[in-house]
Design an enzyme around this catalytic site. Structure first.
Site, PDB file in Angstrom:
ATOM      1  N   SER A  43      39.811  15.903   8.971  1.00 34.58           N
ATOM      2  CA  SER A  43      39.210  16.976   9.660  1.00 34.58           C
ATOM      3  C   SER A  43      39.280  18.324   9.031  1.00 34.58           C
ATOM      4  O   SER A  43      40.372  18.292   8.115  1.00 34.58           O
ATOM      5  CB  SER A  43      39.664  17.098  11.052  1.00 34.58           C
ATOM      6  OG  SER A  43      39.208  18.176  11.751  1.00 34.58           O
TER       7      SER A  43
ATOM      8  N   TYR B 257      46.592  16.688  16.938  1.00 37.05           N
ATOM      9  CA  TYR B 257      45.197  16.173  16.082  1.00 37.05           C
ATOM     10  C   TYR B 257      45.427  16.761  14.800  1.00 37.05           C
ATOM     11  O   TYR B 257      45.092  15.974  13.741  1.00 37.05           O
ATOM     12  CB  TYR B 257      44.089  16.579  17.007  1.00 37.05           C
ATOM     13  CG  TYR B 257      42.847  16.002  16.299  1.00 37.05           C
ATOM     14  CD1 TYR B 257      42.329  14.577  16.397  1.00 37.05           C
ATOM     15  CD2 TYR B 257      42.073  16.869  15.304  1.00 37.05           C
ATOM     16  CE1 TYR B 257      41.262  14.230  15.604  1.00 37.05           C
ATOM     17  CE2 TYR B 257      40.868  16.702  14.712  1.00 37.05           C
ATOM     18  CZ  TYR B 257      40.469  15.284  14.855  1.00 37.05           C
ATOM     19  OH  TYR B 257      39.333  15.043  14.327  1.00 37.05           O
TER      20      TYR B 257
HETATM   21  P1  NAP Z   1      34.274   8.991  18.888  1.00 32.21           P
HETATM   22  O1  NAP Z   1      32.869   8.965  19.037  1.00 32.21           O
HETATM   23  O2  NAP Z   1      35.148   9.470  19.936  1.00 32.21           O
HETATM   24  O3  NAP Z   1      34.664   7.614  18.185  1.00 32.21           O
HETATM   25  C1  NAP Z   1      35.901   7.160  17.920  1.00 32.21           C
HETATM   26  C2  NAP Z   1      35.992   5.706  17.864  1.00 32.21           C
HETATM   27  O4  NAP Z   1      37.303   5.348  17.700  1.00 32.21           O
HETATM   28  C3  NAP Z   1      35.534   4.909  18.997  1.00 32.21           C
HETATM   29  O5  NAP Z   1      34.858   3.897  18.599  1.00 32.21           O
HETATM   30  C4  NAP Z   1      36.789   4.790  19.683  1.00 32.21           C
HETATM   31  O6  NAP Z   1      36.692   3.570  20.497  1.00 32.21           O
HETATM   32  C5  NAP Z   1      37.642   4.463  18.505  1.00 32.21           C
HETATM   33  N1  NAP Z   1      39.154   4.654  18.788  1.00 32.21           N
HETATM   34  C6  NAP Z   1      39.540   5.428  19.632  1.00 32.21           C
HETATM   35  N2  NAP Z   1      40.937   5.018  19.736  1.00 32.21           N
HETATM   36  C7  NAP Z   1      41.166   3.732  19.588  1.00 32.21           C
HETATM   37  C8  NAP Z   1      42.208   2.635  19.496  1.00 32.21           C
HETATM   38  N3  NAP Z   1      43.302   3.047  20.269  1.00 32.21           N
HETATM   39  N4  NAP Z   1      41.911   1.687  19.140  1.00 32.21           N
HETATM   40  C9  NAP Z   1      40.701   1.263  18.580  1.00 32.21           C
HETATM   41  N5  NAP Z   1      39.741   2.138  18.491  1.00 32.21           N
HETATM   42  C10 NAP Z   1      39.883   3.322  18.920  1.00 32.21           C
HETATM   43  O7  NAP Z   1      34.570   9.870  17.595  1.00 32.21           O
HETATM   44  P2  NAP Z   1      34.028  10.294  16.181  1.00 32.21           P
HETATM   45  O8  NAP Z   1      33.528  11.818  16.416  1.00 32.21           O
HETATM   46  O9  NAP Z   1      32.878   9.517  15.796  1.00 32.21           O
HETATM   47  O10 NAP Z   1      35.106  10.406  15.104  1.00 32.21           O
HETATM   48  C11 NAP Z   1      35.297   9.273  14.127  1.00 32.21           C
HETATM   49  C12 NAP Z   1      36.217   9.988  13.270  1.00 32.21           C
HETATM   50  O11 NAP Z   1      35.684  11.286  12.588  1.00 32.21           O
HETATM   51  C13 NAP Z   1      37.437  10.544  13.888  1.00 32.21           C
HETATM   52  O12 NAP Z   1      38.606  10.044  13.094  1.00 32.21           O
HETATM   53  C14 NAP Z   1      37.771  11.747  14.054  1.00 32.21           C
HETATM   54  O13 NAP Z   1      38.912  12.355  14.117  1.00 32.21           O
HETATM   55  C15 NAP Z   1      36.854  12.332  12.894  1.00 32.21           C
HETATM   56  N6  NAP Z   1      36.313  13.529  12.818  1.00 32.21           N
HETATM   57  C16 NAP Z   1      34.933  13.755  13.596  1.00 32.21           C
HETATM   58  C17 NAP Z   1      34.433  15.096  13.731  1.00 32.21           C
HETATM   59  C18 NAP Z   1      33.199  15.308  14.678  1.00 32.21           C
HETATM   60  O14 NAP Z   1      32.546  16.279  14.408  1.00 32.21           O
HETATM   61  N7  NAP Z   1      32.738  14.145  15.412  1.00 32.21           N
HETATM   62  C19 NAP Z   1      34.769  16.145  13.222  1.00 32.21           C
HETATM   63  C20 NAP Z   1      35.904  15.799  12.126  1.00 32.21           C
HETATM   64  C21 NAP Z   1      36.470  14.537  12.210  1.00 32.21           C
HETATM   65  P3  NAP Z   1      36.167   3.426  21.913  1.00 32.21           P
HETATM   66  O15 NAP Z   1      34.524   3.821  22.061  1.00 32.21           O
HETATM   67  O16 NAP Z   1      36.287   2.343  22.663  1.00 32.21           O
HETATM   68  O17 NAP Z   1      36.974   4.633  22.810  1.00 32.21           O
END
Ligand code: NAP
Length: 246
Positions: free
Chosen positions: A152, A165
């Site tokens: 991130s 985080y």
């Molecule tokens: P998201 O929509 O919240 O998806 C996160 C995924 O991780 C979900 O499928 C969730 O499962 C799974 N997860 C969370 N806790 C878990 C656990 N204990 N065991 C197994 N699976 C788990 O988030 P996203 O935005 O797609 O993020 C994906 C990655 O990108 C993350 O590493 C995040 O830090 C990074 N990121 C995102 C952004 C952004 O703007 N979106 C920016 C920078 C970095 P459930 O659906 O079952 O909860």
């Protein structure tokens, strides 16, 4: 840079995607399958994984597999068993997208609760570490393997209130760099992606007042996700790359 891969770039590859049920991971699983990969969908909410599974099957892409696992409670043994299952079922693994992550609570530093800190570190760092260690022997058998971590913007420049985080993403970048250096003369390439602000539930919980329609969608940022798994990206190692460079 334009990241382009052939339509069949991932033919014959077996790729594990964590957090494959929602957000960026869901789209990455679909895009990898569309480019020919057999994807292993790992996540904690089975219903979401089943819906991605069905979408992949309906589209006629290679049949995926589901691994339901809560990375908060999983131990080293769970990961070792998982790798045994993958080896029995597929005999190989060529790529891992470490995408699952939790945001935890954004708060002033002095209000970060120990339990909340531990949970974010467990899912974002320790579980990722244990899973990687367990997968390594199988990954090293592939003649072209890829490990992709997810960081991130707050994982390379700390920012007020981003607490555990941000610290977990610094650790993720550290893990990527250590591994990339250790494996630099091997067939395993190790990199990290910073997705940048992307329209998902995690982003919405971090920025509740933001107009989501102005953000890139997970599909928009897929070219880099594909490139780092595909033959086209074979010369990239030890890099942390922005999916949305400024
Ligand atoms: P998201 O929509 O919240 O998806 C996160 C995924 O991780 C979900 O499928 C969730 O499962 C799974 N997860 C969370 N806790 C878990 C656990 N204990 N065991 C197994 N699976 C788990 O988030 P996203 O935005 O797609 O993020 C994906 C990655 O990108 C993350 O590493 C995040 O830090 C990074 N990121 C995102 C952004 C952004 O703007 N979106 C920016 C920078 C970095 P459930 O659906 O079952 O909860």
């Amino acid at each position: 840079m334009e990241y382009q891969v052939a339509a069949n770039a991932l033919d014959g590859k077996v790729i594990l995607v964590t957090g494959a049920g929602d957000g960026i991971g869901r789209q990455a699983a679909l895009s990898y399958a569309q480019h020919g990969a057999t994807v292993i969908l790992l996540g904690r909410t089975v219903k979401k994984l089943e819906s991605v599974y069905d979408e992949i099957e309906t589209a006629g892409f290679p049949q995926p597999a589901i691994i339901p696992l809560d990375m908060l409670g999983a131990t080293r043994q769970h990961y070792l068993d998982m790798v045994d299952t993958i080896e029995q079922q597929f005999g190989r693994i060529d790529g891992v997208l470490h995408n699952a992550g939790m945001l935890g609570v954004l708060s002033p530093f002095d209000q970060i609760e120990e339990k909340a800190f531990d949970e974010v570190m467990q899912v974002n760092v320790k579980a990722t570490f244990l899973m990687t260690q367990a997968l390594m022997p199988l990954l090293q058998k592939s003649d072209d393997a890829r490990l992709v971590f997810t960081t991130s913007t707050v994982g390379h420049a700390g920012r007020a209130f981003w607490g555990a985080y941000a610290m977990s993403k610094f650790a993720t970048e550290g893990m990527m760099q250590v591994l990339a250096d250790e494996l630099s003369n091997t067939s395993v390439k190790v990199n990290a992606i910073n997705p940048g602000g992307t329209r998902t539930k995690m982003r919405a919980s971090a920025f509740p007042a933001e107009e989501a329609s102005k953000l890139k969608s997970p599909l928009d940022i897929m070219p880099l996700y594909l490139y780092l798994m595909a033959p086209e990206g074979i010369n990239v190692n030890g890099q942390c790359i922005d999916a949305q460079p400024k």
